[in-house]
Design an enzyme around this catalytic site. Structure first.
Site, short mmCIF file in Angstrom:
data_model
loop_
_atom_site.label_atom_id
_atom_site.label_comp_id
_atom_site.label_asym_id
_atom_site.label_seq_id
_atom_site.Cartn_x
_atom_site.Cartn_y
_atom_site.Cartn_z
N ASP A 118 -10.24 10.02 5.63
CA ASP A 118 -10.71 9.71 6.99
C ASP A 118 -10.73 10.96 7.87
OD1 ASP A 118 -11.06 7.02 6.36
OD2 ASP A 118 -8.97 6.54 6.83
N ILE A 150 -9.63 5.31 -2.18
CA ILE A 150 -9.53 6.76 -1.93
C ILE A 150 -10.26 7.48 -3.05
CG2 ILE A 150 -7.92 8.69 -1.84
CD1 ILE A 150 -5.94 6.79 -0.46
N ASN A 176 -19.18 8.38 6.17
CA ASN A 176 -18.26 7.25 6.20
C ASN A 176 -18.17 6.74 7.64
OD1 ASN A 176 -16.15 5.45 5.31
ND2 ASN A 176 -14.66 6.83 6.25
N HIS A 185 -15.33 4.84 10.13
CA HIS A 185 -13.91 4.50 10.19
C HIS A 185 -13.63 3.86 11.55
CE1 HIS A 185 -9.66 4.68 9.24
NE2 HIS A 185 -9.44 5.17 10.45
C1 GAR Z 1 -15.43 -1.37 8.96
O1 GAR Z 1 -14.79 -1.63 10.19
C2 GAR Z 1 -15.13 0.04 8.51
O2 GAR Z 1 -14.99 0.96 9.54
C3 GAR Z 1 -13.82 -0.14 7.80
O3 GAR Z 1 -13.94 -1.35 7.12
C4 GAR Z 1 -14.82 -2.22 7.84
C5 GAR Z 1 -15.86 -2.71 6.88
O4 GAR Z 1 -16.61 -3.76 7.42
N1 GAR Z 1 -13.59 0.97 6.94
C6 GAR Z 1 -12.40 1.56 6.79
O5 GAR Z 1 -11.39 1.17 7.32
C7 GAR Z 1 -12.41 2.76 5.88
N2 GAR Z 1 -11.34 3.64 6.18
P1 GAR Z 1 -17.97 -4.19 6.70
O6 GAR Z 1 -17.66 -4.40 5.24
O7 GAR Z 1 -18.35 -5.46 7.38
O8 GAR Z 1 -18.98 -3.10 6.91
#
Ligand code: GAR
Length: 208
Positions: free
Chosen positions: A145, A92, A107, A109
């Protein structure tokens, strides 16, 4: 050339999707650095192997969020980014940090915001009986988010789906909508107007 800095905490598959699309489609942009808050973030090795500068600012080394944010901002600013892209960055960020990059920080999400901010989005969507789920790319504002939506991708929930199945289906959508959103940003094809984001060519901001 627009300069993109990508922040990751782990796998970095969205970071890879952006970097690959940026190079393959010859965007007027370059991923100049990948910065992680964990030294073991798997995406760092991929970026380094591709010749992208990498840096680690370990959140655990700082006593306060403010101190971590300040150190992170210093590293990011050293790369003089036009855009900061959070790609699975699981810390955060404080208000001051967010305001510093206001209008130039995106970002992704894994939910159809404003539904399910925070963690465990797929489990919560299943528990809520959602028939569709998806992902959202948005400009970052101080609320977690939350922020003007650039693009959303929607996928169905199928009978028998578990968290893992939804996570995979949604991730595949992120790999399309996040690069697309970043491309629009670096090509100057987005206009922020209050809480709304307009795609100046009138291109669809939803993937279904
Ligand atoms: C993704 O699904 C992204 O949306 C999520 O983490 C994953 C990262 O995957 N992010 C969150 O939850 C942020 N609030 P990656 O490292 O393979 O891109």
């Amino acid at each position: 050339m627009k300069r993109i800095v990508i922040l990751i905490s782990g796998r970095g598959s969205n970071m890879q999707a952006i970097a690959e699309r940026c190079a393959d489609q010859r965007w007027p942009a370059q991923v100049v650095a990948v910065v992680a808050n964990r030294p073991d973030a798997a995406g760092l090795a991929w970026a380094a192997a591709r010749g992208i500068a990498t840096a680690v600012v370990e959140h655990r080394a700082f006593a306060t969020r403010e101190a971590f944010d300040a150190a992170l901002a210093e590293v990011i600013d050293g790369f003089a980014p036009d855009l900061v892209a959070l790609a699975g960055f699981m810390r955060i960020l404080g208000d001051d940090f967010v305001r510093r990059y206001e209008g130039r920080m995106l970002n992704t999400h894994p939910s159809l915001l404003p539904a399910f901010p925070g963690l465990h989005t797929h489990r919560r969507a299943l528990e809520a009986g959602c028939q569709v789920v998806g992902a959202t790319v948005h400009f970052v504002t101080p609320a977690l988010d939350h922020g003007p939506i650039v693009m959303q991708g929607v996928v169905p929930v199928r009978p028998g789906d578990d968290e893992q199945a939804l996570a995979e289906r949604v991730l595949a959508v992120e790999h399309v909508i996040y690069p697309q959103s970043v491309r629009w940003f670096v090509e100057g094809r987005l206009r922020l107007e209050g809480a709304r984001v307009h795609q100046l060519d009138g291109a669809s901001q939803v993937l279904m």
